[in-house]
Design a protein around this motif. Sequence first.
Motif, mmCIF file in Angstrom:
data_model
loop_
_atom_site.group_PDB
_atom_site.id
_atom_site.type_symbol
_atom_site.label_atom_id
_atom_site.label_comp_id
_atom_site.label_asym_id
_atom_site.label_seq_id
_atom_site.Cartn_x
_atom_site.Cartn_y
_atom_site.Cartn_z
ATOM 1 N N GLN A 1 -3.397 12.274 -3.389
ATOM 2 C CA GLN A 1 -3.578 11.043 -2.620
ATOM 3 C C GLN A 1 -5.045 10.618 -2.728
ATOM 4 O O GLN A 1 -5.852 10.938 -1.864
ATOM 5 N N LEU B 1 -3.675 5.050 2.627
ATOM 6 C CA LEU B 1 -2.512 4.209 2.894
ATOM 7 C C LEU B 1 -3.001 3.078 3.791
ATOM 8 O O LEU B 1 -3.205 3.265 4.991
ATOM 9 N N SER B 2 -3.249 1.927 3.200
ATOM 10 C CA SER B 2 -3.769 0.794 3.963
ATOM 11 C C SER B 2 -2.694 -0.263 4.126
ATOM 12 O O SER B 2 -1.832 -0.429 3.265
ATOM 13 N N MET B 3 -2.764 -0.985 5.227
ATOM 14 C CA MET B 3 -1.768 -2.028 5.507
ATOM 15 C C MET B 3 -2.332 -3.012 6.506
ATOM 16 O O MET B 3 -3.271 -2.702 7.259
ATOM 17 N N VAL C 1 4.153 4.608 7.777
ATOM 18 C CA VAL C 1 3.628 5.945 7.506
ATOM 19 C C VAL C 1 4.771 6.959 7.424
ATOM 20 O O VAL C 1 4.811 7.808 6.521
ATOM 21 N N VAL D 1 0.472 12.050 5.258
ATOM 22 C CA VAL D 1 -0.482 11.124 4.638
ATOM 23 C C VAL D 1 -1.880 11.490 5.120
ATOM 24 O O VAL D 1 -2.116 11.651 6.321
ATOM 25 N N VAL E 1 -4.979 7.009 6.678
ATOM 26 C CA VAL E 1 -4.269 5.769 6.986
ATOM 27 C C VAL E 1 -5.254 4.745 7.544
ATOM 28 O O VAL E 1 -6.070 5.077 8.413
ATOM 29 N N GLY F 1 0.815 -1.213 0.000
ATOM 30 C CA GLY F 1 0.000 0.000 0.000
ATOM 31 C C GLY F 1 0.842 1.252 0.000
ATOM 32 O O GLY F 1 0.500 2.253 -0.658
ATOM 33 N N ALA F 2 1.957 1.239 0.728
ATOM 34 C CA ALA F 2 2.837 2.403 0.790
ATOM 35 C C ALA F 2 3.444 2.704 -0.571
ATOM 36 O O ALA F 2 3.530 3.869 -0.992
ATOM 37 N N VAL G 1 6.568 6.809 4.092
ATOM 38 C CA VAL G 1 5.799 7.423 3.003
ATOM 39 C C VAL G 1 5.870 8.941 3.089
ATOM 40 O O VAL G 1 6.091 9.634 2.080
ATOM 41 N N GLU G 2 5.678 9.485 4.277
ATOM 42 C CA GLU G 2 5.691 10.943 4.433
ATOM 43 C C GLU G 2 7.053 11.531 4.119
ATOM 44 O O GLU G 2 7.154 12.621 3.524
ATOM 45 N N VAL H 1 0.785 4.333 -2.846
ATOM 46 C CA VAL H 1 0.516 5.737 -2.510
ATOM 47 C C VAL H 1 1.618 6.638 -3.053
ATOM 48 O O VAL H 1 1.351 7.697 -3.642
#
Length: 314
Positions: free
Chosen positions: A179, A183-185, A236, A247, A250, A165-166, A239-240, A169
């Motif tokens: 976006q 952002l799923s995990m 997270v 993000v 999440v 997911g990361a 990604v940021e 995104v």
Amino acid sequence: MAPTILIIGATGNTGRSVVSTLSEFTQNPNHYLASHRLIAQTRTATSDAAKQLASLPNVSILDQNWIDITSDWLRSNEVTKVFIAAHTGPTAFSEESHFHVTALNGGVKHVVRISTTAANVRPGFRAYYPRTHWAIEAMLASEDFKGRMWTSLQPNVFTNFILAGAVAVVKEFRETGKQSMPLSMISSKDARVGVIDPKDIGAFAAYVLADENPEVHNGKKYVLNGPEDVTGKDVVDLVEKEIGVPVENVVFKDLSFLEQVAQGPQKVLTLSIKYTVETAWEGKCGVNMTSKEVFGIRAPKTTLAQAFQEALEE
């Protein structure tokens, strides 16, 4: 003909690094494996991954379903060692157990196999496929298989499963500056888990297969974790750092994909996979669970940040 190592599932998550690491060993004239051949089994011989493996020294490709391999074929090709990464579908036990019987009667001396997260491998576990691995390990430890060596690797969850997911995104943000997806995990926000890169698992398996004294690995169940514990919050943060902004949305502990893939008469089995992550959420899958022998064989090296950067470049 030279003694041979067969790699089943050679183009999969772990198989590719098994083949590449073993190929490197065969290039050393002083190494135990210098006289060995490598056969990489795949059902996708025309894929880029298979072509890359075929270009490696001492590697040949077997384009065949591994279930169709016979004892006579193993003997005629002088297969002495096997790596196997079987699928996790409902037929996994019948198929992998069939191969182990074939290998037993085909003169194979040592099999190294991929299991699953150690905390889940028990007969009463609620998800089906960890029970499959428990059953295979119990089978290999039985009297019938006393004459053949085996090693089972019990790795933690793979980095690519955690990072999928990361990666999506970041790639979308690079293309659109937006976006549109959360952002799923599967990770929880705070539970620390020793996620591991599949390349490290494959390399570890290769080191075990390359040991001139396989007896020290017989019957072992090596618990494998990455070099560090990570949390969903760590994902997270990665990604940021990459996109340069917070993000927006999440979703931790996201198992919605199971509903999408669970179809047909075996739907209930697929849905049982939801239980496999509970031990991680409960904090039972940290790097402290790594088998002590792992550090003396080939310790995993790839951090989550390194795996993330590699995935972004693909």
